[in-house]
Design an enzyme around this catalytic site. Structure first.
Site, PDB file in Angstrom:
ATOM      1  N   GLY B  84       0.829  -1.204   0.000  1.00 35.11           N
ATOM      2  CA  GLY B  84       0.000   0.000   0.000  1.00 35.11           C
ATOM      3  C   GLY B  84       0.854   1.241   0.000  1.00 35.11           C
ATOM      4  O   GLY B  84       2.026   1.228   0.365  1.00 35.11           O
ATOM      5  N   GLU B  85       0.237   2.312  -0.446  1.00 36.10           N
ATOM      6  CA  GLU B  85       0.956   3.556  -0.521  1.00 36.10           C
ATOM      7  C   GLU B  85      -0.088   4.647  -0.428  1.00 36.10           C
ATOM      8  O   GLU B  85      -1.098   4.607  -1.111  1.00 36.10           O
ATOM      9  CB  GLU B  85       1.671   3.623  -1.879  1.00 36.10           C
ATOM     10  CG  GLU B  85       2.381   4.916  -2.142  1.00 36.10           C
ATOM     11  CD  GLU B  85       3.237   4.818  -3.406  1.00 36.10           C
ATOM     12  OE1 GLU B  85       3.427   3.722  -3.938  1.00 36.10           O
ATOM     13  OE2 GLU B  85       3.695   5.872  -3.850  1.00 36.10           O
ATOM     14  N   GLY B  86       0.102   5.520   0.507  1.00 29.70           N
ATOM     15  CA  GLY B  86      -0.914   6.560   0.623  1.00 29.70           C
ATOM     16  C   GLY B  86      -0.362   7.755   1.339  1.00 29.70           C
ATOM     17  O   GLY B  86       0.850   7.886   1.514  1.00 29.70           O
ATOM     18  N   GLY B  87      -1.261   8.593   1.729  1.00 26.63           N
ATOM     19  CA  GLY B  87      -0.857   9.840   2.350  1.00 26.63           C
ATOM     20  C   GLY B  87      -0.085   9.623   3.627  1.00 26.63           C
ATOM     21  O   GLY B  87       0.839  10.376   3.942  1.00 26.63           O
ATOM     22  N   VAL B  91       2.777   0.854   3.228  1.00 22.77           N
ATOM     23  CA  VAL B  91       2.437  -0.362   3.958  1.00 22.77           C
ATOM     24  C   VAL B  91       3.138  -1.548   3.312  1.00 22.77           C
ATOM     25  O   VAL B  91       3.145  -1.678   2.088  1.00 22.77           O
ATOM     26  CB  VAL B  91       0.920  -0.643   3.950  1.00 22.77           C
ATOM     27  CG1 VAL B  91       0.599  -1.749   4.927  1.00 22.77           C
ATOM     28  CG2 VAL B  91       0.144   0.602   4.294  1.00 22.77           C
ATOM     29  N   ASP B 200     -10.916   7.824  11.559  1.00 24.83           N
ATOM     30  CA  ASP B 200     -10.702   7.835  10.115  1.00 24.83           C
ATOM     31  C   ASP B 200     -11.427   6.649   9.493  1.00 24.83           C
ATOM     32  O   ASP B 200     -10.848   5.890   8.715  1.00 24.83           O
ATOM     33  CB  ASP B 200      -9.204   7.793   9.805  1.00 24.83           C
ATOM     34  CG  ASP B 200      -8.917   8.113   8.341  1.00 24.83           C
ATOM     35  OD1 ASP B 200      -9.797   8.705   7.686  1.00 24.83           O
ATOM     36  OD2 ASP B 200      -7.830   7.756   7.857  1.00 24.83           O
TER      37      ASP B 200
END
Lengths: 190, 895
Positions: B84-87, B91, B200
């Protein structure tokens, strides 16, 4: 907001090929100016992320109110990546010649430098060489590395800008990463 | 082009985790090209080498979003794969080596705010996070700092997809979506009770994975969002046009305010409301693009001040997307709007209240309201008006009300209705009239429902006709349509189940039967005869228990037994029915068997012997030699416990005759005076009408290969003319003489193509002696009286004629075993095992060859064989045949 950049971007959007050439110096100047501005404000020893610089430049030059299409954003980031690369390489070369190794706490404000570790300068220059070779072998691959490395775009953002799938970006990135490393180690084929 | 192929090989090679496999692949790919090999190897070395310059940012502040080198260690965790890749950062899947070896999810937080603050915030909440123990919450195991000073979190690895994507991908109905959502609410409530607020909640933090084909919800990031949360809001402003950081779409007004107002559990309720909105409508309350493109202040203003449209309202503005959205919910657009209007609008809007005091107090309360809606109870979110509650009442009883229309319809068609049904009808019709007066909406629903029931009935009839003619595909399509149109009506399910049993598609059949049970279907029709063992065999033990429970009830009420095959099947299920029922059954059946034996001293089965080739099952000519069976008072006239209507005395099933055979000689004078000669005559000729699959189970003797020309062409009793046309018989069947017994259409077993009366009162009178003995034996076995069991099972076994005689060995083996007769037990079990091949082959023939035992004999055999192996050998059998091939053939016909 700098309406000049916005105009250039929309000109590119409308197919004006020469407009792209006018973009680079504008972005380049803005990035340099921002970097030196930061240096004066931040305490000694604090450093800057090129990514942050690029994004801030984007906000300043293009703004967030009337967002340009992804297409023209792509042009912006390509210009920003190239500018950032130039700025960093210039700084690294200067440092190398000036041999200011031990004194990285101090910043030569007049040089508009972006601070980097001295050992990083060596690496950066080697990387730049390798990147030029990659550019000769596969221009698109080099462009991808430039975008990701110098502007800090994520895989997904890169994919969106280049109009290819994240999977492809990831695969290409992995390959380019290994390719450059091999080149830098002088471990290349023959 | 060595360059190109080098690239291809490299990209392929790094996909292999196992070094040996990787080497083998490279060996193959490079062949003997040493140069290529060297360059690929160098690439791979470079790939695995630590500290690649490209992994670090060009200046000395560590940059985010540049992947950590895979294989490197972070604390005790080895990075395996980036997922995963996010703000927030990146991950990875990581391998933990100690203290336990497991795969975990490792989330490295982007730098930005101080590592210390993030960790301090997490530490503050760590105790509470550790206390959370809920199957729908992903656990947070650990937190720490990487070498380059970034905080990371270690969590339970959840490989799922966001709930909204899951729901659309699996085309979940509104009901299924709500059920799934209730489990999210429960998980969130659990966390709230432990003092942990999520902050969230959004679809990408609510993952769904499949466990044994069942969707399971996992809420991730509990406790993490708070730790990294505060930096998020700053970042959001900065980079919002990239949607790099969490989107504001799920953010509550008080969160959007960013005024430092304390955030409490009710913020999570708001986010749950947004998610429920999206699950129902396919869009978030506020338009994604609009929020993304709005400036920060405008975005805040929208979230704080604008009232989003109600879900049903929002649907109407979807335009082109409407079709996609409603298809993903298995409804047409109009019905979807109707479905959301009312309760669901209220529930969602209550969660989305701007003023948090007006939202649901807790996630549990929200879950209960949804559950109330699902069970048609009045919900809390809605002002309780008088008309609303009345409408709820009528909706709750919708099925009953609609049954009225169905019953009325059935009467008009003349399919029969009892006085009782009439009374129900009148009663319910009154109810309906009230409902009609009071609620027009309910009325429309009822009418629609009745219309659909009618359609469903005619679809089932059509399907059965197709099936009878071997047009399997057409039959399946009709059945599917019937089930789809009226999923809350048990008839289509039962009928399709029976259709599946016909094709040996046992899993499918069992599933449909289970659905029918859940709809309140009763098991008193022939379709259910083999269902108990079918459930045992397909892993629906609970459903098997339910059938047995119904039988227990039946016996406890001392009601006459109408379906001995059903009883037999329940007896075959281990621990199925109660001991009291076993005892009772054993008593009944023995009384019946003994009495008939007593009055029939020469009966072939009474001593377990008969002259070879003289089996009444096999030899139609037996009649010439003295029809011991014919006209004998084999069974008493009394009902089993004497409180039911008197059973007619029945002649043996007329399968003993064959139209091709010469007629039997005139019946000898029987000592017993037949009190109802007419009935006897008619029942004799008409007995197949009474006993459809029963004959299959018990009296298929003339299918024996020794006697091919005696095959009964009509084992299912489809062809009524066979017995009726027999010379010397009066061509009159019960079906004709007793029109009031015409069954309801759905009671007709599928295998009969022309409609045929239902088997009324298939008492043991109609069963051949060895089947009676078998049932008696099994009942004794279950009642723990093994000597008796052996006695009767042996008697039954002695008769060679029963084609499903292989049924007997396994229970016999078990009885021997209980008596300590190890050798006999082993032999009987071996006999049972030896039948496996024959049974499997017969089974495979089933679709082409109709003259074989019915499906429930097979399931019964397998269940008993399995139990016998477990009892005697201490292990389940390893040689149960695979029915894959049979299945495959059937499936190909169907699709």
């Amino acid at each position: 907001m700098n309406s000049e950049v916005t105009q250039i971007l929309s000109a590119i959007d409308n197919g004006d090929r020469q407009a792209a050439g006018q973009l680079l110096p504008l972005v380049y100047d803005e990035l340099r100016r921002l970097a030196s501005q930061k240096m004066t404000r931040e305490p000694a020893g604090h450093t800057i992320q090129p990514t942050a610089l690029v994004h801030e430049a984007f906000l300043r030059l293009v703004g967030s109110e009337d967002l340009p299409s992804w297409d023209s954003r792509g042009h912006f980031f390509a210009a920003a990546a190239e500018s950032m690369r130039r700025i960093l390489i210039e700084a690294a070369r200067r440092r190398k010649t000036e041999k200011r190794g031990g004194d990285r706490q101090r910043i030569d404000l007049s040089s508009n430098d972006v601070v980097a570790h001295p050992e990083d300068s060596e690496t950066l220059l080697a990387l730049d060489d390798a990147l030029q070779k990659l550019d000769a072998a596969d221009h698109d691959l080099a462009r991808l590395v430039e975008l990701r490395y110098f502007t800090g775009l994520t895989i997904d953002q890169t994919a969106e800008l280049l109009g290819i799938s994240p999977r492809t970006v990831k695969r290409n990135w992995t390959y380019a990463r290994a390719w450059l490393r091999r080149e830098m180690e002088g471990d290349g084929p023959a | 082009m060595p360059h190109l192929s080098e690239r291809t090989i490299f990209v392929e090679a790094i996909e292999f985790d196992d070094p040996q496999e990787r080497q083998a692949f490279i060996d193959r790919a490079c062949g003997d090209d040493a140069k290529l090999r060297a360059s690929v190897d160098a690439l791979l070395r470079a790939h695995d080498a630590p500290e690649n310059a490209l992994d670090k940012p060009p200046v000395d502040v560590p940059l985010t979003n540049l992947p950590q080198a895979l294989g490197s260690m972070i604390g005790p965790y080895r990075l395996m794969e980036q997922i995963g890749e996010g703000g927030f950062g990146l991950v990875y899947v990581a391998q933990q080596e100690s203290p336990v070896r497991r795969k975990v999810a490792l989330k490295i937080v982007k730098p930005g705010t101080g590592t210390k603050e993030v960790l301090a915030r997490f530490e503050a909440e760590r105790q509470a996070v550790a206390m959370m123990d809920h199957p729908n919450i992903a656990k947070v195991f650990d937190a720490g700092v990487t070498d380059d000073g970034r905080p990371y979190f270690v969590m339970e690895l959840v490989r799922g997809i966001p709930i909204t994507e899951f729901a659309d991908a699996h085309k979940l109905s509104i009901h299924e979506r709500l059920t799934l959502f209730i489990s999210v609410c429960k998980a969130v409530h659990h966390a709230h009770q432990k003092g942990v607020i999520h902050r969230d909640i959004k679809p990408s933090n609510v993952m769904v994975t499949l466990h044994d084909d069942r969707p399971v919800v996992k809420v991730i990031d509990f406790g993490v969002s708070k730790a990294i949360g505060q930096s998020l809001t700053d970042k959001t402003i900065y980079t919002r046009f990239f949607s790099m950081i969490g989107t504001p779409l799920y953010m509550s007004p008080e969160q959007a305010e960013m005024s430092g107002l304390d955030i409490d559990t009710r913020s999570d309720i708001y986010s749950l409301g947004v998610m429920l909105y999206e699950l129902l409508v396919g869009e978030t309350p506020f338009d994604r693009e609009r929020l993304d493109s709005a400036g920060l202040d405008e975005m805040r203003r929208i979230i704080r001040e604008e009232d989003p449209p109600r879900p049903s309202q929002r649907l109407t503005t979807l335009n082109a997307r409407m079709t996609t959205v409603s298809m993903a919910r298995r409804l047409d657009p109009k019905r979807l709007t109707t479905r959301l209007r009312g309760d669901l609008d209220w529930i969602v809007m209550k969660a989305l209240e701007k003023d948090r005091n007006r939202r649901y107090e807790s996630a549990a309360e929200m879950a209960s309201d949804i559950a109330r809606h699902l069970s048609e109870q009045p919900i809390q979110a809605r002002p309780p008006t008088w008309t609303y509650q009345l409408r709820k009442f009528t909706r709750r009883h919708r099925v009953v009300i609609a049954t009225v229309s169905l019953v009325a319809l059935a009467m008009i068609i003349g399919t029969g209705a009892s006085i009782w049904q009439m009374r129900v009808a009148y009663h319910e019709r009154d109810l309906k009239e009230i409902a009609l007066r009071e609620a027009n909406e309910a009325k429309r629903d009822v009418e629609q429902f009745a219309a659909i029931v009618t359609t469903a009935n005619s679809l089932v009839a059509s399907a059965q006709t197709h099936a009878g003619a071997g047009r399997w595909k057409a039959a399946r399509q009709d059945f599917d349509q019937a089930v789809q149109q009226q999923p809350n009506y048990d008839l289509p399910w039962v009928s399709r189940a029976q259709f599946y049993t016909q094709l040996n598609l046992w899993d499918e059949a069992a599933d449909d039967f289970v659905t029918a049970i859940s709809l309140g279907s009763t098991s008193d029709t022939p379709q259910w005869w083999g269902a108990a063992c079918l459930f045992e065999l397909t892993g629906h033990q609970y459903a098997a228990r339910e059938l047995c429970r119904q039988l227990d009830q039946h016996i406890a009420n001392q009601q006459p037994i109408d379906h001995w095959e059903f009883v037999r099947n329940c007896l075959s299920c281990k621990d199925g029915i109660s001991d009291a029922s076993f005892q009772e059954l054993a008593r009944w059946t023995q009384a019946e068997v003994d009495q008939s034996d007593a009055s029939r001293p020469a009966a072939p089965s009474s001593n377990g012997r008969q002259p070879p080739g003289r089996s009444p099952w096999l030899d139609g000519a037996l009649w010439d030699n003295g029809p011991q069976w014919e006209g004998e008072p084999q069974w008493d006239n009394r009902p089993p416990r004497g409180n039911g209507p008197p059973h007619e005395r029945r002649a043996p099933p007329s399968i003993f005759f064959d139209s091709k055979q010469p007629p039997p000689p005139p019946r000898p004078n029987h000592p017993r005076v037949d009190r109802r000669p007419e009935t006897r005559e008619s029942s004799q000729s008409g007995s197949p009408n009474h006993l459809p699959p029963n004959r299959g189970s018990s009296s298929q003797g003339n299918t024996s290969p020794e006697n091919p020309n005696q095959r009964n062409p009509d084992p299912w009793g489809v062809n009524e003319t066979a017995p009726i046309a027999r010379p010397g018989e009066r061509p009159r069947g019960d079906a004709i003489s007793r029109p009031w017994e015409t069954p309801r259409p759905w009671e007709q077993p599928l295998r009969s193509s022309p409609p045929r009366p239902s088997p009324d009162r298939a008492s043991p009178h109609d069963l051949p002696p060895n089947v009676r003995q078998y049932i008696t034996g099994v009942a004794y076995l279950r009642a723990g009286r093994y000597e008796k069991a052996i006695e009767y099972l042996q008697q039954s076994h002695a008769d060679q004629g029963w084609p499903a005689r292989w049924l007997i060995d396994a229970p016999l083996a078990m009885a021997y075993d209980h008596m300590g007769l190890a050798d006999d037990a082993a032999k009987a079990l071996a006999d049972s095992r030896n039948s496996l091949t024959e049974v499997a082959e017969t089974l495979a023939l089933q679709e082409t060859e109709t003259t074989i035992p019915p499906w429930f004999d097979f399931v019964e055999y397998f269940v008993f064989y399995q139990e016998a192996c477990e009892q005697i050998e201490g292990a389940p059998p390893r040689d149960l045949p695979s029915f894959a091939e049979v299945r495959e053939a059937a499936l190909m016909r169907l699709w």
